[in-house]
Design an enzyme around this catalytic site. Sequence first.
Site, PDB file in Angstrom:
ATOM      1  N   THR A  64      92.471   1.879 -30.402  1.00  0.00           N
ATOM      2  CA  THR A  64      93.542   1.115 -29.796  1.00  0.00           C
ATOM      3  C   THR A  64      94.140   0.222 -30.876  1.00  0.00           C
ATOM      4  OG1 THR A  64      94.121  -0.322 -27.922  1.00  0.00           O
ATOM      5  CG2 THR A  64      91.964  -0.695 -28.955  1.00  0.00           C
ATOM      6  N   LYS A  68      95.877   2.264 -34.761  1.00  0.00           N
ATOM      7  CA  LYS A  68      96.411   3.613 -34.573  1.00  0.00           C
ATOM      8  C   LYS A  68      97.155   4.141 -35.799  1.00  0.00           C
ATOM      9  CE  LYS A  68      96.747   3.402 -29.528  1.00  0.00           C
ATOM     10  NZ  LYS A  68      97.613   3.620 -28.345  1.00  0.00           N
ATOM     11  N   ASN A  89      95.276   7.972 -31.794  1.00  0.00           N
ATOM     12  CA  ASN A  89      94.389   7.257 -30.876  1.00  0.00           C
ATOM     13  C   ASN A  89      93.071   7.993 -30.666  1.00  0.00           C
ATOM     14  OD1 ASN A  89      95.188   9.374 -29.143  1.00  0.00           O
ATOM     15  ND2 ASN A  89      95.008   8.053 -27.339  1.00  0.00           N
ATOM     16  N   ASP A 105      97.881  10.042 -26.120  1.00  0.00           N
ATOM     17  CA  ASP A 105      98.753   9.244 -25.255  1.00  0.00           C
ATOM     18  C   ASP A 105      99.973  10.056 -24.818  1.00  0.00           C
ATOM     19  OD1 ASP A 105      97.254   6.880 -25.302  1.00  0.00           O
ATOM     20  OD2 ASP A 105      98.208   6.192 -27.150  1.00  0.00           O
ATOM     21  N   ALA A 129     110.617  -1.667 -26.351  1.00  0.00           N
ATOM     22  CA  ALA A 129     110.502  -0.924 -27.609  1.00  0.00           C
ATOM     23  C   ALA A 129     109.114  -1.187 -28.156  1.00  0.00           C
ATOM     24  CB  ALA A 129     111.582  -1.370 -28.584  1.00  0.00           C
ATOM     25  N   GLY A 130     108.789  -0.552 -29.273  1.00  0.00           N
ATOM     26  CA  GLY A 130     107.466  -0.742 -29.840  1.00  0.00           C
ATOM     27  C   GLY A 130     106.633   0.525 -29.776  1.00  0.00           C
ATOM     28  N   ARG A 153     115.514  -5.895 -26.589  1.00  0.00           N
ATOM     29  CA  ARG A 153     115.875  -7.305 -26.700  1.00  0.00           C
ATOM     30  C   ARG A 153     116.565  -7.664 -28.008  1.00  0.00           C
ATOM     31  NH1 ARG A 153     113.848 -10.688 -22.943  1.00  0.00           N
ATOM     32  NH2 ARG A 153     112.162  -9.958 -21.593  1.00  0.00           N
ATOM     33  N   ARG A 157     114.689  -4.066 -32.800  1.00  0.00           N
ATOM     34  CA  ARG A 157     114.059  -3.097 -31.892  1.00  0.00           C
ATOM     35  C   ARG A 157     114.998  -1.920 -31.638  1.00  0.00           C
ATOM     36  NH1 ARG A 157     108.658  -3.495 -31.857  1.00  0.00           N
ATOM     37  NH2 ARG A 157     107.865  -5.365 -30.858  1.00  0.00           N
ATOM     38  N   GLN A 245      94.854  10.423 -20.755  1.00  0.00           N
ATOM     39  CA  GLN A 245      94.626  10.506 -22.198  1.00  0.00           C
ATOM     40  C   GLN A 245      93.125  10.558 -22.492  1.00  0.00           C
ATOM     41  OE1 GLN A 245      93.407   8.112 -24.554  1.00  0.00           O
ATOM     42  NE2 GLN A 245      92.853   6.685 -22.949  1.00  0.00           N
TER      43      GLN A 245
END
Length: 274
Positions: A64, A68, A89, A105, A129-130, A153, A157, A245
Amino acid sequence: MSAIRRAAVLGSPIAHSLSPVLHRAAYEELGLTEWSYDRFEVDEAALPAFIASLGPEWAGLSLTMPLKRAVIPLLDEISDTAASVEAVNTVVLTDDGRKLGDNTDIPGMVAALAERGIDKVESAAVLGAGATASSALAALSRICAGEIVAYVRSEARAAEMREWGERLDLDVKIAQWSDAARAFGAPLVVATTPAGTTDALAAQVPERPGTLFDVLYDPWPTQLAARWSAYGGAVVSGLDLLVHQAVLQVEQMTGRAPAPLGAMRQAGERALAG
């Protein structure tokens, strides 16, 4: 080769992880009495030494945040799926000592949606986002035929999401977070934001919503998911993603398929209820 096999989840922080609950439930159901699954607090600085210390009894690792991406240089090979989002992952340790990285994932998201009968959509929206949003885009690349709108935002991003869209050969449009309620007109909405972020949007859910995939699972339901369900929309939860997953991880690490999806989900539900 020892009959005792080990696996674990690594990350920082890690105390909250449900992975041990899910994997141990699978081992019990599959009769793998010599298998153990633990959790270890490991940050990026400590990761190389941890990986180097693994003996032949180790079968695999779940990773996690924030590991990753950091793990990639430490592996012998990574899958195309993991490479597509630069995130691993899952690590499988082979009998000949190789370390193979994958990302469950992405297919986990696809499987969680397929379980609800959603295997193709004409368009979709992504909130946030991310890292999770990039995995969502990769999953959507497999099931979305048309436009994807990402509500973000900041311009930084926005640039990241455009870049992921280009890498995944997707038609990704960018919209301002202030217009996020417009996402609810899409047949599939994927919410990838931290807890509480979408609470203010719950009041704007339309009377006939499509499907919401909210990647959170604790606390559950989110205000958005609760309102969505109240209006009759289908909701896929973060626990659904976590279980699907993990199913794929168990199958890769143990070589046993199918992994017991039902038993793993029930174990996760009990842990969250407790």
